[in-house]
Write an enzyme that holds these catalytic residues in place. Structure first.
Site, PDB file in Angstrom:
ATOM      1  N   HIS A 215       0.808  -1.216   0.000  1.00  0.00           N
ATOM      2  CA  HIS A 215       0.000   0.000   0.000  1.00  0.00           C
ATOM      3  C   HIS A 215       0.846   1.273   0.000  1.00  0.00           C
ATOM      4  O   HIS A 215       0.568   2.182  -0.786  1.00  0.00           O
ATOM      5  CB  HIS A 215      -1.050   0.027   1.106  1.00  0.00           C
ATOM      6  CG  HIS A 215      -2.109   1.029   0.773  1.00  0.00           C
ATOM      7  ND1 HIS A 215      -3.095   0.796  -0.161  1.00  0.00           N
ATOM      8  CD2 HIS A 215      -2.283   2.308   1.156  1.00  0.00           C
ATOM      9  CE1 HIS A 215      -3.833   1.880  -0.313  1.00  0.00           C
ATOM     10  NE2 HIS A 215      -3.357   2.813   0.478  1.00  0.00           N
ATOM     11  N   TYR A 219       1.720   5.183  -2.496  1.00  0.00           N
ATOM     12  CA  TYR A 219       2.101   6.573  -2.205  1.00  0.00           C
ATOM     13  C   TYR A 219       3.476   6.909  -2.760  1.00  0.00           C
ATOM     14  O   TYR A 219       3.759   8.073  -3.033  1.00  0.00           O
ATOM     15  CB  TYR A 219       1.992   6.849  -0.706  1.00  0.00           C
ATOM     16  CG  TYR A 219       0.590   6.569  -0.242  1.00  0.00           C
ATOM     17  CD1 TYR A 219      -0.475   7.271  -0.791  1.00  0.00           C
ATOM     18  CD2 TYR A 219       0.306   5.548   0.643  1.00  0.00           C
ATOM     19  CE1 TYR A 219      -1.777   6.975  -0.449  1.00  0.00           C
ATOM     20  CE2 TYR A 219      -0.996   5.247   1.002  1.00  0.00           C
ATOM     21  CZ  TYR A 219      -2.028   5.965   0.440  1.00  0.00           C
ATOM     22  OH  TYR A 219      -3.327   5.671   0.774  1.00  0.00           O
ATOM     23  N   HIS A 366     -10.677   0.036  -9.976  1.00  0.00           N
ATOM     24  CA  HIS A 366     -10.210   1.049  -9.013  1.00  0.00           C
ATOM     25  C   HIS A 366      -8.752   1.438  -9.265  1.00  0.00           C
ATOM     26  O   HIS A 366      -8.428   2.615  -9.407  1.00  0.00           O
ATOM     27  CB  HIS A 366     -10.370   0.518  -7.586  1.00  0.00           C
ATOM     28  CG  HIS A 366      -9.671   1.358  -6.568  1.00  0.00           C
ATOM     29  ND1 HIS A 366     -10.092   2.614  -6.232  1.00  0.00           N
ATOM     30  CD2 HIS A 366      -8.546   1.144  -5.838  1.00  0.00           C
ATOM     31  CE1 HIS A 366      -9.281   3.132  -5.331  1.00  0.00           C
ATOM     32  NE2 HIS A 366      -8.317   2.256  -5.086  1.00  0.00           N
ATOM     33  N   PHE A 367      -7.869   0.438  -9.340  1.00  0.00           N
ATOM     34  CA  PHE A 367      -6.451   0.852  -9.371  1.00  0.00           C
ATOM     35  C   PHE A 367      -6.021   1.390 -10.735  1.00  0.00           C
ATOM     36  O   PHE A 367      -4.978   2.024 -10.831  1.00  0.00           O
ATOM     37  CB  PHE A 367      -5.508  -0.223  -8.806  1.00  0.00           C
ATOM     38  CG  PHE A 367      -5.358  -1.487  -9.596  1.00  0.00           C
ATOM     39  CD1 PHE A 367      -4.777  -1.508 -10.832  1.00  0.00           C
ATOM     40  CD2 PHE A 367      -5.765  -2.693  -9.038  1.00  0.00           C
ATOM     41  CE1 PHE A 367      -4.618  -2.687 -11.532  1.00  0.00           C
ATOM     42  CE2 PHE A 367      -5.611  -3.887  -9.733  1.00  0.00           C
ATOM     43  CZ  PHE A 367      -5.036  -3.882 -10.989  1.00  0.00           C
ATOM     44  N   HIS A 368      -6.872   1.185 -11.758  1.00  0.00           N
ATOM     45  CA  HIS A 368      -6.547   1.866 -13.020  1.00  0.00           C
ATOM     46  C   HIS A 368      -6.927   3.355 -12.957  1.00  0.00           C
ATOM     47  O   HIS A 368      -6.448   4.142 -13.773  1.00  0.00           O
ATOM     48  CB  HIS A 368      -7.224   1.177 -14.198  1.00  0.00           C
ATOM     49  CG  HIS A 368      -6.447  -0.021 -14.676  1.00  0.00           C
ATOM     50  ND1 HIS A 368      -6.587  -1.262 -14.110  1.00  0.00           N
ATOM     51  CD2 HIS A 368      -5.487  -0.147 -15.624  1.00  0.00           C
ATOM     52  CE1 HIS A 368      -5.750  -2.116 -14.702  1.00  0.00           C
ATOM     53  NE2 HIS A 368      -5.074  -1.466 -15.623  1.00  0.00           N
ATOM     54  N   ARG A 429     -11.888 -10.982 -10.737  1.00  0.00           N
ATOM     55  CA  ARG A 429     -10.761 -10.434 -11.477  1.00  0.00           C
ATOM     56  C   ARG A 429      -9.783 -11.575 -11.788  1.00  0.00           C
ATOM     57  O   ARG A 429      -9.897 -12.666 -11.239  1.00  0.00           O
ATOM     58  CB  ARG A 429     -10.071  -9.338 -10.680  1.00  0.00           C
ATOM     59  CG  ARG A 429      -9.428  -9.829  -9.406  1.00  0.00           C
ATOM     60  CD  ARG A 429      -8.898  -8.718  -8.533  1.00  0.00           C
ATOM     61  NE  ARG A 429      -7.659  -8.168  -9.039  1.00  0.00           N
ATOM     62  CZ  ARG A 429      -6.606  -7.816  -8.270  1.00  0.00           C
ATOM     63  NH1 ARG A 429      -6.686  -7.991  -6.954  1.00  0.00           N
ATOM     64  NH2 ARG A 429      -5.534  -7.317  -8.780  1.00  0.00           N
ATOM     65  N   ARG A 430      -8.819 -11.276 -12.646  1.00  0.00           N
ATOM     66  CA  ARG A 430      -7.731 -12.194 -12.948  1.00  0.00           C
ATOM     67  C   ARG A 430      -8.224 -13.551 -13.439  1.00  0.00           C
ATOM     68  O   ARG A 430      -7.684 -14.594 -13.066  1.00  0.00           O
ATOM     69  CB  ARG A 430      -6.842 -12.395 -11.717  1.00  0.00           C
ATOM     70  CG  ARG A 430      -6.049 -11.149 -11.359  1.00  0.00           C
ATOM     71  CD  ARG A 430      -5.263 -11.325 -10.092  1.00  0.00           C
ATOM     72  NE  ARG A 430      -4.163 -10.365 -10.022  1.00  0.00           N
ATOM     73  CZ  ARG A 430      -3.360 -10.230  -8.986  1.00  0.00           C
ATOM     74  NH1 ARG A 430      -3.518 -10.980  -7.929  1.00  0.00           N
ATOM     75  NH2 ARG A 430      -2.375  -9.361  -9.005  1.00  0.00           N
TER      76      ARG A 430
END
Lengths: 540, 46
Positions: A215, A219, A366-368, A429-430
């Site tokens: 995580h 950042y 989300h992470f895209h 996913r995946r």
């Protein structure tokens, strides 16, 4: 071109080429997920390309860009050369050697473990050793940057670091704290296991160590993007930074709060007590705050720019901004996409509600929006700004550069919204086969997986435009006089004396204390349990 | 911030409106998922 510019450019080119290769992999996956019968389509190829895409985008494109950008900030903002140029080049070659080793293992089909490399999936040792070298290279980079800052401090005792350097120092500190976890995982668990020195590995311990790193890795990507938002975007918009102290506060809050939040990626994992997961939930919501402050401060800076350009109404300043400038539009559009991603992040971080989206397509949606937009689109925009200034060549194919961010924006909206919705409908996913063996539930997802594929096509087009502009500029851009790299000024003068927000040692100590509170007992308790471990597994 | 006034002495009203709207949408979206998906259906797998 100066030797310092050559150092920064070398990093940017590795980053750009990794991005191009990863984008091609992504397009193939999007078409495959839409059930299009492509040549050579197979599960083995699909998972190989998912692994290559994740590693190249999330670890190589980002890390090399951040390293190169760090040198730009250290040399141009502090106005001095890198303190240890040989160390800086050693860092570059070490990270590159690691990248090539890991890439060779992936592309030869011997490291199909996805970018999270969760055991018991086992890769060839070259993959783990390559990843370790990439991290060692980044540590050497961190040392070179800190040495440059210390040299500057000797000549500027009693002065606060310029804001861009303040942000890069926060990035370095977050990275050094975070990589302890992945270094322990790779060196103590995965390399001995992959070499056959140990028979089994503890998957839960490996996941705890991975997400201790995973995580704050977000950042590490995001803070340099924030440096660009705070110190480059306001000037590109024709304005000034709304508040320098608020920006400094944001970077300090990230130092303190970035790391003790990893269990929110493990809400569904056994072996982590619920109380500790709840603590990490609260801390994760805490770290939403500096991003909200960033949204306010950067938007206010754009409002200042619009007012300076003559706007007088409540929102007409938005129309006064330079939307045709690829640096500005890339960064501004990335911020809009990040705002959408913030909504999904609040769901992911909620202890109970995480079950609604766990391991579904929602997660990649989300992470895209975060790393794939807030970070990647900002870095692309920064390349339009940096590469001409560092290489002394004009930007080529300017029209493509102008439209590219908009293609990315539209493509990412199609891709991410489709994946959020199918995720809520339960699509995992995946998974290679989007038909799920012809099940009735899967048939409901087809329209949306098609929309996701359209998004993939737009994103691939955008990535192609970006690569054409970059390669065209590097090879054939008209030569020009070197241009200064300029940074945004704050609306009000910066206090010449350092404040509490400039005491990096204090905040780093607080961060370490918080990490110890959040992780020491759960890790100790886990190590006291009977643990059986798992042998390695390679599906292909 | 209106024309003729110093930029550094006025509140960024447009920004406050946008960020306020975003905060409301974020909260509304969170509660929508909570009531319409989480309470009604629960997790992805029962």
């Amino acid at each position: 071109m100066t030797p310092l510019d050559r150092l920064s450019l070398a990093h940017l080119w590795v980053s750009i080429l990794a991005f191009g290769a990863a984008a091609a992999m992504a397009f193939m996956q999007a078409l495959s997920r839409a059930n299009l019968d492509l040549p050579w389509r197979s599960a083995k190829m699909y998972y190989l390309s998912v692994t290559a895409h994740g590693v190249l985008m999330a670890l190589v494109f980002t890390t090399f860009f951040i390293m190169g950008f760090g040198y730009v900030v250290a040399t141009r903002v502090l106005g001095r050369p890198v303190a240890a140029p040989r160390l800086a080049w050693t860092a570059f070659w070490t990270a590159l050697a690691g990248t090539l080793g890991a890439a060779a293992a992936i592309l030869s089909g011997r490291a199909t473990v996805l970018y999270t490399f969760y055991p018991p999936l086992r890769a060839h040792p070259a993959f783990y050793i390559g990843a370790a070298l990439l991290i060692v290279g980044s540590w050497l980079w961190a040392i070179a940057l800190l040495a440059t800052y210390r040299a500057w401090r000797r000549d500027h005792a009693g002065e606060p670091a310029p804001l861009a350097m303040h942000g890069m120092l926060a990035t370095v500190i977050v990275w050094l704290l975070a990589t302890v976890g992945v270094a322990a995982e790779v060196v103590l668990l995965l390399i001995p296991w992959s070499l056959g020195w140990t028979r089994t590995v503890d998957p839960i311990l490996a996941r705890m160590l991975f997400w201790y790193f995973g995580h704050p890795l977000v950042y590490f990507w995001l803070l340099p993007a924030y440096v660009i938002w705070y110190t480059v975007l306001p000037r590109a918009a024709g304005g000034k930074l709304f508040s320098d102290p608020l920006a400094r506060l944001v970077f300090i809050l990230f130092i303190v709060l970035s790391t003790p939040v990893g269990f929110h990626h493990q809400f569904m994992d056994p072996g982590v007590p619920a109380g500790w997961k709840l603590l990490h939930t609260f801390l994760t919501f805490g770290i939403l705050f500096p991003s909200l402050v960033t949204a306010f401060t950067v938007t206010a800076s754009l409002e200042v720019a619009g007012r300076m350009r003559g706007a007088t109404g409540l929102l007409d300043w938005l129309g006064k901004l330079p939307w045709g400038d690829p640096l500005f539009s890339s960064v501004a559009l990335s911020m809009i996409l990040f705002a959408v991603g913030g909504f999904g992040g609040a769901i992911n971080a909620s202890f109970g509600m995480n079950a609604v989206v766990h391991n579904t397509a929602w997660i990649q949606g989300h992470f895209h929006l975060t790393v794939g937009s807030a970070v990647a689109l900002t870095f692309m925009g920064a390349c339009y700004w940096l590469v001409p200034r560092l290489s002394g060549r004009d930007l080529e194919l300017k029209l493509l550069a102008k439209v590219q961010p908009y293609f990315w924006f539209l493509g990412m909206l199609c891709f991410s919204i489709a994946n959020h919705l199918t995720g809520l409908m339960g699509m995992p996913r995946r998974i290679y086969d989007a038909s799920y063996g012809g099940s009735a539930a899967a048939s409901q997802w087809f329209g949306l997986t098609g929309l996701s594929a359209v998004g993939g096509l737009l994103l691939f087009t955008s990535a192609g435009f970006f690569m054409l502009v970059m390669i065209g500029t590097g090879l054939a851009g008209p030569k020009r006089e070197p241009e200064a790299i300029e940074w945004a000024e704050p609306l009000q003068p910066v206090d010449p004396k350092p404040s509490l927000l400039d005491r990096f040692g204090l905040w780093t100590a607080l961060a370490i204390l918080l990490i110890a509170i959040a992780y020491a007992y759960p890790l100790w308790a886990h190590l006291q349990m009977p643990r059986f471990g798992s042998p390695g597994y390679s599906p292909f | 911030m209106t024309q003729g006034k110093p930029l550094d002495t006025e509140h960024p009203k447009g920004t406050l409106v946008l960020i306020g709207l975003y905060g409301l949408l974020l909260a509304a979206g969170w509660f929508a998922i909570y009531f319409l998906v989480y309470l009604r259906r629960g997790g992805v797998t029962p």
